[in-house]
Design a protein around this motif. Structure first.
Motif, PDB file in Angstrom:
ATOM      1  N   TYR A  57      -3.631   0.614   3.600  1.00 25.17           N
ATOM      2  CA  TYR A  57      -4.396   1.631   2.753  1.00 25.17           C
ATOM      3  C   TYR A  57      -5.291   1.374   1.914  1.00 25.17           C
ATOM      4  O   TYR A  57      -6.510   2.082   1.470  1.00 25.17           O
ATOM      5  CB  TYR A  57      -3.230   2.382   2.360  1.00 25.17           C
ATOM      6  CG  TYR A  57      -2.355   3.011   3.065  1.00 25.17           C
ATOM      7  CD1 TYR A  57      -2.578   3.869   4.367  1.00 25.17           C
ATOM      8  CD2 TYR A  57      -0.970   3.296   2.643  1.00 25.17           C
ATOM      9  CE1 TYR A  57      -1.843   4.525   4.942  1.00 25.17           C
ATOM     10  CE2 TYR A  57       0.000   4.095   3.379  1.00 25.17           C
ATOM     11  CZ  TYR A  57      -0.547   4.436   4.594  1.00 25.17           C
ATOM     12  OH  TYR A  57       0.262   5.232   5.326  1.00 25.17           O
ATOM     13  N   ASN A  58      -5.380   0.178   1.351  1.00 22.58           N
ATOM     14  CA  ASN A  58      -6.143  -0.403   0.246  1.00 22.58           C
ATOM     15  C   ASN A  58      -7.264  -1.054   0.877  1.00 22.58           C
ATOM     16  O   ASN A  58      -7.353  -2.324   0.648  1.00 22.58           O
ATOM     17  CB  ASN A  58      -5.568  -1.185  -0.801  1.00 22.58           C
ATOM     18  CG  ASN A  58      -4.496   0.020  -1.661  1.00 22.58           C
ATOM     19  OD1 ASN A  58      -4.665   1.082  -1.647  1.00 22.58           O
ATOM     20  ND2 ASN A  58      -3.513  -0.740  -1.918  1.00 22.58           N
ATOM     21  N   ILE A  59      -8.070  -0.636   1.757  1.00 20.50           N
ATOM     22  CA  ILE A  59      -9.205  -1.413   2.198  1.00 20.50           C
ATOM     23  C   ILE A  59     -10.447  -1.485   1.450  1.00 20.50           C
ATOM     24  O   ILE A  59     -10.854  -0.092   1.020  1.00 20.50           O
ATOM     25  CB  ILE A  59      -9.456  -0.916   3.633  1.00 20.50           C
ATOM     26  CG1 ILE A  59      -8.365  -1.012   4.769  1.00 20.50           C
ATOM     27  CG2 ILE A  59     -10.566  -1.607   4.203  1.00 20.50           C
ATOM     28  CD1 ILE A  59      -8.566  -0.661   6.236  1.00 20.50           C
ATOM     29  N   SER A  60     -10.900  -2.344   1.048  1.00 22.96           N
ATOM     30  CA  SER A  60     -12.068  -2.172   0.291  1.00 22.96           C
ATOM     31  C   SER A  60     -13.279  -3.018   1.162  1.00 22.96           C
ATOM     32  O   SER A  60     -13.419  -4.231   1.354  1.00 22.96           O
ATOM     33  CB  SER A  60     -12.045  -3.010  -1.013  1.00 22.96           C
ATOM     34  OG  SER A  60     -11.834  -4.317  -0.739  1.00 22.96           O
ATOM     35  N   ASP A 110      12.161  -2.926   4.855  1.00 22.79           N
ATOM     36  CA  ASP A 110      11.454  -1.911   4.248  1.00 22.79           C
ATOM     37  C   ASP A 110      10.288  -2.547   3.036  1.00 22.79           C
ATOM     38  O   ASP A 110       9.217  -2.076   3.199  1.00 22.79           O
ATOM     39  CB  ASP A 110      12.464  -0.900   3.396  1.00 22.79           C
ATOM     40  CG  ASP A 110      13.302  -0.019   4.233  1.00 22.79           C
ATOM     41  OD1 ASP A 110      12.483   0.099   5.305  1.00 22.79           O
ATOM     42  OD2 ASP A 110      14.337   0.130   3.693  1.00 22.79           O
ATOM     43  N   PRO A 111      10.660  -3.661   2.408  1.00 29.90           N
ATOM     44  CA  PRO A 111       9.645  -3.988   1.603  1.00 29.90           C
ATOM     45  C   PRO A 111       8.487  -4.680   2.502  1.00 29.90           C
ATOM     46  O   PRO A 111       7.216  -4.363   1.905  1.00 29.90           O
ATOM     47  CB  PRO A 111      10.384  -5.035   0.769  1.00 29.90           C
ATOM     48  CG  PRO A 111      11.578  -4.924   0.724  1.00 29.90           C
ATOM     49  CD  PRO A 111      12.024  -3.903   2.015  1.00 29.90           C
ATOM     50  N   PHE A 112       8.789  -5.144   3.467  1.00 27.61           N
ATOM     51  CA  PHE A 112       7.616  -5.645   4.368  1.00 27.61           C
ATOM     52  C   PHE A 112       6.665  -4.581   5.011  1.00 27.61           C
ATOM     53  O   PHE A 112       5.465  -4.713   5.063  1.00 27.61           O
ATOM     54  CB  PHE A 112       8.393  -6.494   5.634  1.00 27.61           C
ATOM     55  CG  PHE A 112       7.475  -7.157   6.381  1.00 27.61           C
ATOM     56  CD1 PHE A 112       6.552  -8.204   6.116  1.00 27.61           C
ATOM     57  CD2 PHE A 112       7.088  -6.722   7.594  1.00 27.61           C
ATOM     58  CE1 PHE A 112       5.830  -8.778   6.775  1.00 27.61           C
ATOM     59  CE2 PHE A 112       6.294  -7.334   8.573  1.00 27.61           C
ATOM     60  CZ  PHE A 112       5.485  -8.369   8.195  1.00 27.61           C
ATOM     61  N   ILE A 113       7.443  -3.673   5.569  1.00 23.27           N
ATOM     62  CA  ILE A 113       6.600  -2.322   5.742  1.00 23.27           C
ATOM     63  C   ILE A 113       5.680  -1.972   4.697  1.00 23.27           C
ATOM     64  O   ILE A 113       4.634  -1.729   5.068  1.00 23.27           O
ATOM     65  CB  ILE A 113       7.456  -1.458   6.674  1.00 23.27           C
ATOM     66  CG1 ILE A 113       8.046  -2.057   7.963  1.00 23.27           C
ATOM     67  CG2 ILE A 113       6.590  -0.021   6.871  1.00 23.27           C
ATOM     68  CD1 ILE A 113       9.192  -0.838   8.580  1.00 23.27           C
ATOM     69  N   LEU A 114       6.179  -1.955   3.591  1.00 25.00           N
ATOM     70  CA  LEU A 114       5.468  -1.151   2.409  1.00 25.00           C
ATOM     71  C   LEU A 114       4.371  -2.054   2.433  1.00 25.00           C
ATOM     72  O   LEU A 114       3.117  -1.640   2.216  1.00 25.00           O
ATOM     73  CB  LEU A 114       6.338  -1.137   1.159  1.00 25.00           C
ATOM     74  CG  LEU A 114       7.290   0.252   1.294  1.00 25.00           C
ATOM     75  CD1 LEU A 114       8.223   0.218   0.104  1.00 25.00           C
ATOM     76  CD2 LEU A 114       6.578   1.260   1.519  1.00 25.00           C
ATOM     77  N   GLU A 115       4.586  -3.329   2.165  1.00 22.30           N
ATOM     78  CA  GLU A 115       3.219  -4.302   1.907  1.00 22.30           C
ATOM     79  C   GLU A 115       2.396  -4.185   2.954  1.00 22.30           C
ATOM     80  O   GLU A 115       1.203  -4.419   2.641  1.00 22.30           O
ATOM     81  CB  GLU A 115       4.000  -5.799   1.786  1.00 22.30           C
ATOM     82  CG  GLU A 115       3.043  -6.847   1.567  1.00 22.30           C
ATOM     83  CD  GLU A 115       3.662  -8.249   1.504  1.00 22.30           C
ATOM     84  OE1 GLU A 115       2.771  -9.019   1.443  1.00 22.30           O
ATOM     85  OE2 GLU A 115       4.813  -8.376   1.153  1.00 22.30           O
TER      86      GLU A 115
END
Length: 117
Positions: free
Chosen positions: A104-107, A93-98
């Motif tokens: 999601y946070n593409i700049s 779960d932590p790995f998938i969230l990371e």
């Protein structure tokens, strides 16, 4: 002349007797050789069986049976796989969230080597 013929007959008889004795001696020698070969083969087989028995005892004493070794290896593999499964479950779960955070946070940025003219 009769004594000459008789002498020749005696010589031929003696030669025949000698040839028979030589043939008999050869037969005895062949029998002895065959017997010695059979005894040696039997002794070699006994020695081989004794060494094989000693090896099996050594193997059983130091390594256990082949089935026992295979069972131990299987058990070790099962334990390691179970450990890996637990590690995956705790870290999944932590790995998938990371990973999702990176997605999601593409700049968007222009690469520093890009020259727009």
């Amino acid at each position: 002349m009769a004594s000459q013929t008789q002498g020749i007959q005696q010589l031929l008889a003696a030669e025949k007797k000698a040839a028979e004795k030589v043939a008999e001696a050869r037969k005895r020698k062949a029998r002895r050789l065959k017997q010695a070969k059979d005894e040696a083969t039997e002794e070699i087989e006994k020695f081989r069986q004794e060494r094989e028995r000693a090896f099996k005892e050594f193997e059983a004493k130091h390594m256990g049976s082949r089935e026992g070794v295979a069972a131990k290896i299987d058990a070790d593999i099962r334990v390691k796989l179970a450990d890996m499964d637990r590690a995956i479950q705790t870290r999944k779960d932590p790995f998938i969230l990371e990973i999702l955070q990176y997605v999601y946070n593409i700049s968007p940025e222009v690469h520093k080597n890009y020259n727009h003219k």
